[in-house]
Design an enzyme around this catalytic site. Structure first.
Site, mmCIF file in Angstrom:
data_model
loop_
_atom_site.group_PDB
_atom_site.id
_atom_site.type_symbol
_atom_site.label_atom_id
_atom_site.label_comp_id
_atom_site.label_asym_id
_atom_site.label_seq_id
_atom_site.Cartn_x
_atom_site.Cartn_y
_atom_site.Cartn_z
ATOM 1 N N TYR A 61 36.019 36.711 43.613
ATOM 2 C CA TYR A 61 34.497 36.922 43.540
ATOM 3 C C TYR A 61 33.766 36.048 44.305
ATOM 4 C CZ TYR A 61 35.479 40.763 40.009
ATOM 5 O OH TYR A 61 35.812 41.811 39.226
ATOM 6 N N TYR A 111 36.897 39.701 30.420
ATOM 7 C CA TYR A 111 37.576 40.558 31.949
ATOM 8 C C TYR A 111 38.802 41.085 31.414
ATOM 9 C CZ TYR A 111 37.970 41.253 36.711
ATOM 10 O OH TYR A 111 37.993 42.091 38.199
ATOM 11 N N HIS A 127 47.994 40.992 37.317
ATOM 12 C CA HIS A 127 47.368 39.700 37.717
ATOM 13 C C HIS A 127 46.915 38.944 36.500
ATOM 14 C CE1 HIS A 127 45.458 41.180 41.946
ATOM 15 N NE2 HIS A 127 46.607 41.787 41.637
ATOM 16 N N LYS A 139 34.579 47.158 34.259
ATOM 17 C CA LYS A 139 34.443 47.804 32.527
ATOM 18 C C LYS A 139 34.272 49.485 32.735
ATOM 19 C CE LYS A 139 35.262 44.100 30.483
ATOM 20 N NZ LYS A 139 36.466 44.106 31.399
ATOM 21 N N PRO A 182 29.651 47.522 38.601
ATOM 22 C CA PRO A 182 31.125 47.338 39.020
ATOM 23 C C PRO A 182 31.634 46.043 38.805
ATOM 24 C CG PRO A 182 29.746 47.734 40.881
ATOM 25 C CD PRO A 182 28.778 48.042 39.759
#
Length: 399
Positions: free
Chosen positions: A201, A384, A72, A296, A292
């Site tokens: 998200y 990220y 991604h 990580k 979550p």
């Protein structure tokens, strides 16, 4: 029984540590209280950082990952009923790969069993003795109920948040920092193609939602729910209806399908300091838990294993104790960075249970700034995809 490194726990940290040490010619025994079938099937995280993918390839575990993993190059922050894409690769030059934790675990188990190295499943009554001495021991009962003792040079506690390793630390040798969040995640695994090609998200008036995937045919979705929620209060139709509301934007069609798995996950932050007592070393969830939201947990566990393997190679050969002596400080420096990012993502994207309107306006202000500022978007993206770390491996021990 006798080994150089006794490893408690057959999760990502324990299995990766065992794999790296085996490649270095160091003898290990892995102990796991669950069955082989349970360990191979339990569904956990699914996002691999850029450096994690590079490491897996470097140590011979990239075959199925490269065939089945889903790279991604961006993710969406969804709020104000609109998508706002964070272009991960454009901003950082790096990407993430969606490849479930259970798939990494399967690859590690297969590699270890192919090498003929032991994993002892279904063990019970595990206890660590004399961790400050030169020959710590692990006592346990095996799958047949036979009492055993494993004498080690070093014990690696990779047995997760509810494991026994931390209890072997003297109370005054350990400090634990924790934060409990007033909500939980309700997660489902559904047999339906993903509704979007990247992770979403979503921040909404009704709470957080996450759209993810495990394969082109399997979707993973989450809802923020109260911390004391019961799974029985959420029949499948209610879950799909709530996801549709929280993920709604113009032109978006949420694909529903049969729910294969459903569960509740508490949201917490925990850090244990130090990560070493004598010859007992902690790694993975035994030492730290992250919410979550930042993806990580598994990545930290694998990075712990890499760092610890590097430190154990010179220690066990009698060449140097320097890397082992610095293990806890090095890892905690990175752990707290990941804790902060995970806390920040969680605080920005989850509605407070009391619906505080002031906090709501602050969250929207942060989200709008993050997607409109190049500097803010880059900061999110580089955290990220994972901050780079040294993937070099010492000498010929790591071909």
């Amino acid at each position: 029984m006798r080994t150089q490194v006794g490893i408690i726990g057959a999760g990502p940290a324990g299995l990766m540590l065992a794999h790296l040490l085996h490649r270095a010619g160091i003898d290990t025994v892995v102990l796991e209280r669950r069955s082989r079938e349970h360990v191979r099937q339990r569904v956990r995280a699914g996002v691999l950082e850029h450096s994690t993918v590079k490491l897996l390839r470097a140590v011979g575990l990239g075959g199925r990952l490269d065939r089945e993993g889903m790279p991604h190059h961006g993710l969406s922050l969804r709020f104000d009923r609109a998508d706002h894409r964070i272009a991960l690769t454009d901003l950082t030059g790096r990407a993430i790969t969606v490849y479930g934790q259970q798939e990494v675990v399967k690859d590690l188990i297969d590699a270890r069993e192919t090498a003929g190295a032991p994993i002892m499943f279904d063990v019970d009554e595990v206890s660590v003795h004399d961790p400050a001495g030169d020959r710590p021991r692990i006592t346990f009962t095996d799958a047949d109920g036979t009492a055993r003792a494993l004498v080690c040079d070093v014990v690696a506690g990779c047995d997760g948040f509810h494991g026994v390793s931390r209890t072997a630390f003297p109370p005054d040798a350990l400090r634990t920092y924790r934060r409990e969040y007033p909500f939980a995640w309700l997660g489902i695994l559904a047999r339906t193609p993903p509704s979007h090609h990247e992770l979403i998200y979503a921040y909404s008036d009704r709470g957080f939602a996450l759209h993810s995937m495990r394969s082109p045919e399997i979707t993973r979705l989450y809802l923020q729910v109260p911390a004391d929620e019961r799974i029985t209060d959420w029949p499948d139709d209610r879950i799909w209806d709530e996801l549709a509301v929280r993920l709604a934007v113009d032109g978006f069609d949420l694909r529903s399908g049969p729910v294969l798995e459903k569960g509740l996950t508490s949201v917490r932050s925990v850090v244990t300091e130090p990560m070493r007592y004598g010859r007992l070393l902690l790694a993975g969830d035994a030492a730290h838990i992250v919410p979550p939201t930042g993806a990580k947990g598994m990545n930290l566990a694998i990075a712990d294993a890499l760092d610890l393997s590097r430190a154990l190679v010179p220690f066990l050969s009698g060449r140097s104790t320097e890397l082992l002596d610095g293990y806890s400080d090095r890892r905690l420096h990175r752990v707290w960075r990941a804790e902060h990012f995970s806390w920040w993502m969680t605080s920005m994207l989850h509605r407070s249970p009391d619906g505080d309107p002031f906090e709501h306006r602050l969250q929207l202000a942060q989200l709008r700034y993050t997607v409109s500022s190049l500097a803010a978007a880059t900061s999110l993206a580089e955290n990220y995809v994972g901050l780079p770390y040294d993937l070099s491996m010492p000498g010929s021990a790591y071909p």
